[in-house]
Design an enzyme around this catalytic site. Structure first.
Site, mmCIF file in Angstrom:
data_model
loop_
_atom_site.group_PDB
_atom_site.id
_atom_site.type_symbol
_atom_site.label_atom_id
_atom_site.label_comp_id
_atom_site.label_asym_id
_atom_site.label_seq_id
_atom_site.Cartn_x
_atom_site.Cartn_y
_atom_site.Cartn_z
ATOM 1 N N GLY A 163 1.128 -1.675 0.135
ATOM 2 C CA GLY A 163 0.265 0.032 -0.044
ATOM 3 C C GLY A 163 1.715 1.180 0.089
ATOM 4 O O GLY A 163 2.095 1.151 0.081
ATOM 5 N N ARG A 164 0.890 2.237 0.521
ATOM 6 C CA ARG A 164 1.107 3.849 0.395
ATOM 7 C C ARG A 164 2.327 3.314 1.267
ATOM 8 O O ARG A 164 3.231 4.232 1.128
ATOM 9 C CB ARG A 164 0.249 4.768 1.199
ATOM 10 C CG ARG A 164 -0.984 5.491 0.379
ATOM 11 C CD ARG A 164 -1.397 6.189 0.522
ATOM 12 N NE ARG A 164 -1.701 6.272 2.318
ATOM 13 C CZ ARG A 164 -1.972 7.651 2.650
ATOM 14 N NH1 ARG A 164 -2.228 8.491 2.133
ATOM 15 N NH2 ARG A 164 -1.935 7.509 3.616
ATOM 16 N N ILE A 165 2.488 2.594 2.781
ATOM 17 C CA ILE A 165 3.623 2.459 3.599
ATOM 18 C C ILE A 165 4.453 2.011 2.434
ATOM 19 O O ILE A 165 6.364 2.459 2.344
ATOM 20 C CB ILE A 165 3.709 2.409 4.540
ATOM 21 C CG1 ILE A 165 2.307 3.163 5.540
ATOM 22 C CG2 ILE A 165 4.434 2.043 5.783
ATOM 23 C CD1 ILE A 165 1.503 2.599 6.437
ATOM 24 N N THR A 243 6.280 -2.996 11.401
ATOM 25 C CA THR A 243 5.456 -1.116 11.836
ATOM 26 C C THR A 243 4.666 -1.122 11.297
ATOM 27 O O THR A 243 4.005 0.000 11.651
ATOM 28 C CB THR A 243 6.016 -0.087 11.221
ATOM 29 O OG1 THR A 243 6.155 -0.390 10.284
ATOM 30 C CG2 THR A 243 7.793 0.429 11.688
ATOM 31 N N ARG A 245 1.095 -3.452 12.569
ATOM 32 C CA ARG A 245 0.461 -4.733 13.491
ATOM 33 C C ARG A 245 0.825 -5.869 14.197
ATOM 34 O O ARG A 245 1.672 -7.118 13.411
ATOM 35 C CB ARG A 245 -0.609 -5.027 12.910
ATOM 36 C CG ARG A 245 -1.705 -4.036 12.728
ATOM 37 C CD ARG A 245 -1.848 -3.137 13.495
ATOM 38 N NE ARG A 245 -3.132 -1.764 13.528
ATOM 39 C CZ ARG A 245 -3.001 -0.673 13.335
ATOM 40 N NH1 ARG A 245 -1.216 -0.375 13.607
ATOM 41 N NH2 ARG A 245 -3.128 0.334 13.455
ATOM 42 N N GLU A 274 -1.123 -2.835 24.453
ATOM 43 C CA GLU A 274 -0.658 -1.583 24.484
ATOM 44 C C GLU A 274 -1.534 -0.521 25.029
ATOM 45 O O GLU A 274 -2.876 -0.564 25.431
ATOM 46 C CB GLU A 274 -0.373 -1.035 22.927
ATOM 47 C CG GLU A 274 0.377 -1.580 21.602
ATOM 48 C CD GLU A 274 1.125 -1.251 20.461
ATOM 49 O OE1 GLU A 274 -0.325 0.283 20.205
ATOM 50 O OE2 GLU A 274 0.987 -1.724 19.993
ATOM 51 N N HIS A 294 4.951 2.513 19.814
ATOM 52 C CA HIS A 294 3.693 2.683 18.320
ATOM 53 C C HIS A 294 4.179 3.671 18.215
ATOM 54 O O HIS A 294 3.058 4.842 18.023
ATOM 55 C CB HIS A 294 2.644 2.210 19.014
ATOM 56 C CG HIS A 294 1.595 2.110 17.870
ATOM 57 N ND1 HIS A 294 0.767 1.022 18.006
ATOM 58 C CD2 HIS A 294 1.699 2.441 16.517
ATOM 59 C CE1 HIS A 294 -0.418 1.179 16.188
ATOM 60 N NE2 HIS A 294 0.455 1.395 15.333
#
Length: 319
Positions: A163-165, A243, A245, A274, A294
């Protein structure tokens, strides 16, 4: 006034008090009263339902992937019109129940935070390869430690999810002269050809990678995407970076793979629960593990944009 529940008292406070005041002012000028979670933890479904019983909530700002926004929330919070996620992950939100209840789900996916997360991905990759965390800790106790480390330049990078990342990571990897392998269920063949990327199976991507980085969303199909079988395929010199999930990786089997030296190391920015308390991966205090809290999108510019987009999503949805 309309009521919005903010699931974390940290919302708007990371930068400075002026920023927080501007956020509160923006809500108030648009007819919203803020209801804050006063606890230093994510909110359970019962916490949210109790808050609704007292305040009749019109909106919720979901700050953490540990906040519990399940079907019971949508069934009980009858006045609820919109849930605005501070981030892009919605695995903790029952979207089907939201749709049935007529509640809009908004995220900050439209902001350019993917570049910020890609920066951290590369920071973790470089830190793992060059043993930055270990060297730093030794120097702090007056030990002149000079271990032999690994190159990043020219190595093979495996990316699961594009995707974008993932695409932002590709841009950085090309600058390091890396051989880039990608496994994705939705390949853009023109993009692959233009960027000289190799499309391959999941197993091939895992087996050939010197660095394996995860950039897929968490859902029923991807939960436990990396486990004992996948670690057995990885090179013993390979590193895993997550980075995305925590649920993409079987955490118990990850710890076993690290301790058994099936892989060289792992860097993770995400955890099953978290904020983290007594997480086994951290408690073992292993040199081959780098953990961050996170903070993928936690830069001054990114947080400022994200905070206001979360607020704007609510104001636009309930005009």
């Amino acid at each position: 006034m309309k009521k919005v529940l903010i699931t974390s008292k940290a919302f708007g406070s990371q930068l400075d008090m002026d920023h927080r005041k501007q956020l509160i002012k923006y809500f108030q000028e648009n007819g919203w009263q803020l209801i804050w979670n006063s606890a230093d933890r994510a909110m359970s479904a019962s916490d949210i339902i109790n808050a609704d019983a007292e305040h009749a909530l019109d909106a919720i700002v979901v700050y953490s992937s540990s906040d519990e926004i399940n079907g019971e929330v949508f069934a009980c919070c009858r006045n609820l019109k919109v849930v605005s996620r501070h981030g892009v992950g919605i695995e903790n939100i029952d979207t089907m129940a939201a749709q049935q209840a007529g509640v809009q789900i908004k995220t900050t996916a439209e902001m350019p935070g993917h570049e910020t997360v890609a920066d951290l991905t590369f920071a973790l990759m470089l830190s793992l390869a060059r043993k930055v965390n270990v060297i730093d800790s030794q120097l702090r106790v007056n030990n002149w430690y000079r271990p032999i480390s690994s190159d990043v330049w020219g190595k093979t990078l495996g990316i699961l999810g594009l995707g974008r990342i993932g695409k932002a990571v590709v841009k950085r990897a090309k600058g390091f002269g890396m051989n880039i392998l990608v496994h994705t269920g939705h390949p853009d063949l023109e993009y692959f050809a233009k960027n000289e990327i190799t499309l391959c199976s999941k197993d091939e991507c895992i087996a050939r990678a010197d660095f394996l980085t995860l950039h897929c969303s968490l859902n029923e199909a991807t939960k436990g995407l990396i486990g004992a079988r996948e670690f057995s395929l990885m090179k013993p010199t390979a590193y895993l970076i997550n980075t995305a999930r925590a649920g993409l990786v079987n955490q118990r089997e990850l710890l076993a793979a690290i301790k058994n030296k099936q892989i060289a190391g792992v860097a993770t920015d995400v955890f099953d629960i978290e904020p983290v308390v007594d997480d086994p991966l951290i408690k073992e205090n292993l040199d081959s593990v780098i953990a961050t809290s996170h903070v993928g999108s936690y830069t001054f510019d990114s947080i400022r944009r994200m905070d206001f987009l979360v607020a704007e999503n609510i104001v636009r949805a309930v005009s």
